[in-house]
Design a protein around this motif. Structure first.
Motif, PDB file in Angstrom:
ATOM      1  N   LYS A 124       0.832  -1.207   0.000  1.00 34.06           N
ATOM      2  CA  LYS A 124       0.000   0.000   0.000  1.00 34.06           C
ATOM      3  C   LYS A 124       0.869   1.261   0.000  1.00 34.06           C
ATOM      4  O   LYS A 124       1.905   1.292   0.674  1.00 34.06           O
TER       5      LYS A 124
ATOM      6  N   GLY B 140       1.550   5.338   0.916  1.00 39.58           N
ATOM      7  CA  GLY B 140       1.187   6.292   1.964  1.00 39.58           C
ATOM      8  C   GLY B 140       1.278   5.775   3.382  1.00 39.58           C
ATOM      9  O   GLY B 140       0.780   6.419   4.303  1.00 39.58           O
ATOM     10  N   VAL B 141       1.908   4.613   3.585  1.00 41.88           N
ATOM     11  CA  VAL B 141       1.990   4.066   4.955  1.00 41.88           C
ATOM     12  C   VAL B 141       3.268   4.506   5.679  1.00 41.88           C
ATOM     13  O   VAL B 141       3.421   4.258   6.868  1.00 41.88           O
ATOM     14  N   GLY B 142       4.200   5.135   4.939  1.00 45.51           N
ATOM     15  CA  GLY B 142       5.395   5.659   5.595  1.00 45.51           C
ATOM     16  C   GLY B 142       6.710   5.016   5.184  1.00 45.51           C
ATOM     17  O   GLY B 142       7.729   5.174   5.864  1.00 45.51           O
TER      18      GLY B 142
ATOM     19  N   THR C  37       8.836   5.798   2.713  1.00 50.01           N
ATOM     20  CA  THR C  37       9.875   6.787   2.427  1.00 50.01           C
ATOM     21  C   THR C  37      10.305   7.508   3.706  1.00 50.01           C
ATOM     22  O   THR C  37      11.500   7.721   3.944  1.00 50.01           O
ATOM     23  N   THR C  38       9.323   7.837   4.548  1.00 53.07           N
ATOM     24  CA  THR C  38       9.624   8.495   5.825  1.00 53.07           C
ATOM     25  C   THR C  38      10.526   7.594   6.680  1.00 53.07           C
ATOM     26  O   THR C  38      11.540   8.039   7.227  1.00 53.07           O
TER      27      THR C  38
ATOM     28  N   ASN D 268       3.678   1.684  11.750  1.00 51.16           N
ATOM     29  CA  ASN D 268       3.817   3.142  11.745  1.00 51.16           C
ATOM     30  C   ASN D 268       2.478   3.808  12.051  1.00 51.16           C
ATOM     31  O   ASN D 268       1.423   3.238  11.824  1.00 51.16           O
TER      32      ASN D 268
ATOM     33  N   PRO E  44       5.065   6.049  16.536  1.00 45.67           N
ATOM     34  CA  PRO E  44       3.787   6.698  16.819  1.00 45.67           C
ATOM     35  C   PRO E  44       3.377   7.665  15.715  1.00 45.67           C
ATOM     36  O   PRO E  44       4.209   8.107  14.927  1.00 45.67           O
ATOM     37  N   GLU E  45       2.106   7.956  15.675  1.00 45.86           N
ATOM     38  CA  GLU E  45       1.613   9.065  14.855  1.00 45.86           C
ATOM     39  C   GLU E  45       2.274  10.316  15.442  1.00 45.86           C
ATOM     40  O   GLU E  45       2.154  10.566  16.640  1.00 45.86           O
ATOM     41  N   ALA E  46       3.057  11.025  14.640  1.00 46.19           N
ATOM     42  CA  ALA E  46       3.860  12.115  15.215  1.00 46.19           C
ATOM     43  C   ALA E  46       3.572  13.434  14.512  1.00 46.19           C
ATOM     44  O   ALA E  46       3.745  13.549  13.294  1.00 46.19           O
TER      45      ALA E  46
ATOM     46  N   ALA F  36       4.436  15.010  10.622  1.00 41.96           N
ATOM     47  CA  ALA F  36       3.410  15.627   9.770  1.00 41.96           C
ATOM     48  C   ALA F  36       3.763  17.092   9.483  1.00 41.96           C
ATOM     49  O   ALA F  36       3.643  17.560   8.346  1.00 41.96           O
TER      50      ALA F  36
ATOM     51  N   ALA G 250       6.696  17.390   7.083  1.00 44.83           N
ATOM     52  CA  ALA G 250       6.269  17.027   5.725  1.00 44.83           C
ATOM     53  C   ALA G 250       5.501  18.178   5.076  1.00 44.83           C
ATOM     54  O   ALA G 250       5.615  18.410   3.872  1.00 44.83           O
TER      55      ALA G 250
END
Ligand code: ADP
Ligand code: MG
Length: 259
Positions: A11, A13-15, A17-18, A172, A203-205, A209, A212
């Motif tokens: 999928k 957009g799950v992170g 690259t981050t 993530n 965590p959702e951080a 965000a 980015a």
């Protein structure tokens, strides 16, 4: 020889690259020589996420076409001299870099680096396989969403089918407040359902965000880097422990002790 680790998910957009950029920086902070490669040729963004896009002179298509040497295309991070990127191409030259080109480039990079982190494109098309064929280990990235977990499960089977048995999982964008209210599945339960060892939880951080949205680059904020240091340690020191264990197994024991 470098460890060639692909970050993949199925999928988008799950992170991936981050996580790739922040893990790269984490490993470089531990003293490892790291090169990151974005295999999403044409739709790449690892250079932006790593804050290196304005420094790119040549890219992987130039290397594949013989317009420059590998060393000339590599870009190092100004704050982390051990961290490099092999830039991907912004133009839609997808077909111009073959699996053989990729292999040749990674084999050469492998001589000068400890880690090659491969940022895999979303989906399971030709580009996905091009990324997987370059790797010897895989880190599966998922968010706690059912659709992302389903895709991760499918991708895990494809990765195993390509002969990669060393697979671990990063979950993530986890929110402990939602887990406490039983609104979000626990990372340990996701790992158990996928039957893949849990390497780390991110965590959702807001700091990720915000970075980015503001500059595109997530490497500038200390908070972001700290989120990945433990995961980088388990990758880096986990390997050292394995080497020591193998070393012990190889020691011969006789009556007098170890020889
Ligand atoms: N832990 C996190 N907390 C907040 N935002 C995140 C987190 N991880 C990723 N994101 C955001 O999610 C979006 C998609 O991430 P990205 O790394 O581009 O995913 P992928 O490479 O899998 O497509 C980006 O806007 C990124 O900033
Ligand atoms: Mg990406």
């Amino acid at each position: 020889m470098a460890r060639k680790i692909v970050l993949t998910s199925g999928k988008g957009g799950v992170g991936k690259t981050t996580c790739c950029a922040l893990l790269g920086l984490g490993l470089a902070r531990l003293g490892a020589r790291v090169v990151m490669m974005d295999v999403d040729i044409g739709l790449n963004n690892l250079d932006v996420v790593a804050g290196l896009d304005t420094r790119v002179m040549y890219d992987i298509v130039d290397v594949a076409e013989g317009k420059c040497r590998i060393r000339q295309a590599l870009v190092s991070h100004p704050q982390a001299p051990l961290l490099y990127i092999m830039p991907s191409s912004h133009s839609l030259n997808v077909g111009k870099v073959s699996v053989e080109d990729m292999r040749r480039i990674t084999d050469e990079l492998s001589r000068s680096f400890d880690y090659i982190l491969i940022d895999c494109p979303a989906g399971i098309g030709k580009e996905f396989y091009r990324a997987i064929y370059m790797a010897s280990e895989a880190i599966l990235i998922t968010t706690p969403n059912i659709t992302a977990i389903r895709d991760a499960n499918k991708v895990a089977s494809l990765v195993i089918g390509c002969g990669i048995s060393d697979i671990s999982l990063i979950v993530n964008r986890v929110r402990t407040d939602m887990i406490a209210k039983r609104l979000m599945i626990k990372p340990q339960d996701i790992a158990a359902s996928l039957d893949i060892k849990l390497l780390g939880v991110v965590p959702e951080a807001d700091s990720i965000a915000a970075a980015a949205c503001q500059t595109g680059s997530v490497l500038g904020a200390k908070d972001n880097v700290n989120l990945f240091l433990d995961i980088a340690r388990s990758i880096h020191l986990g390997a050292a422990e394995q080497r020591i264990k193998r070393g012990f197994r190889n020691l011969k024991i006789n009556k007098g002790g170890i020889i």
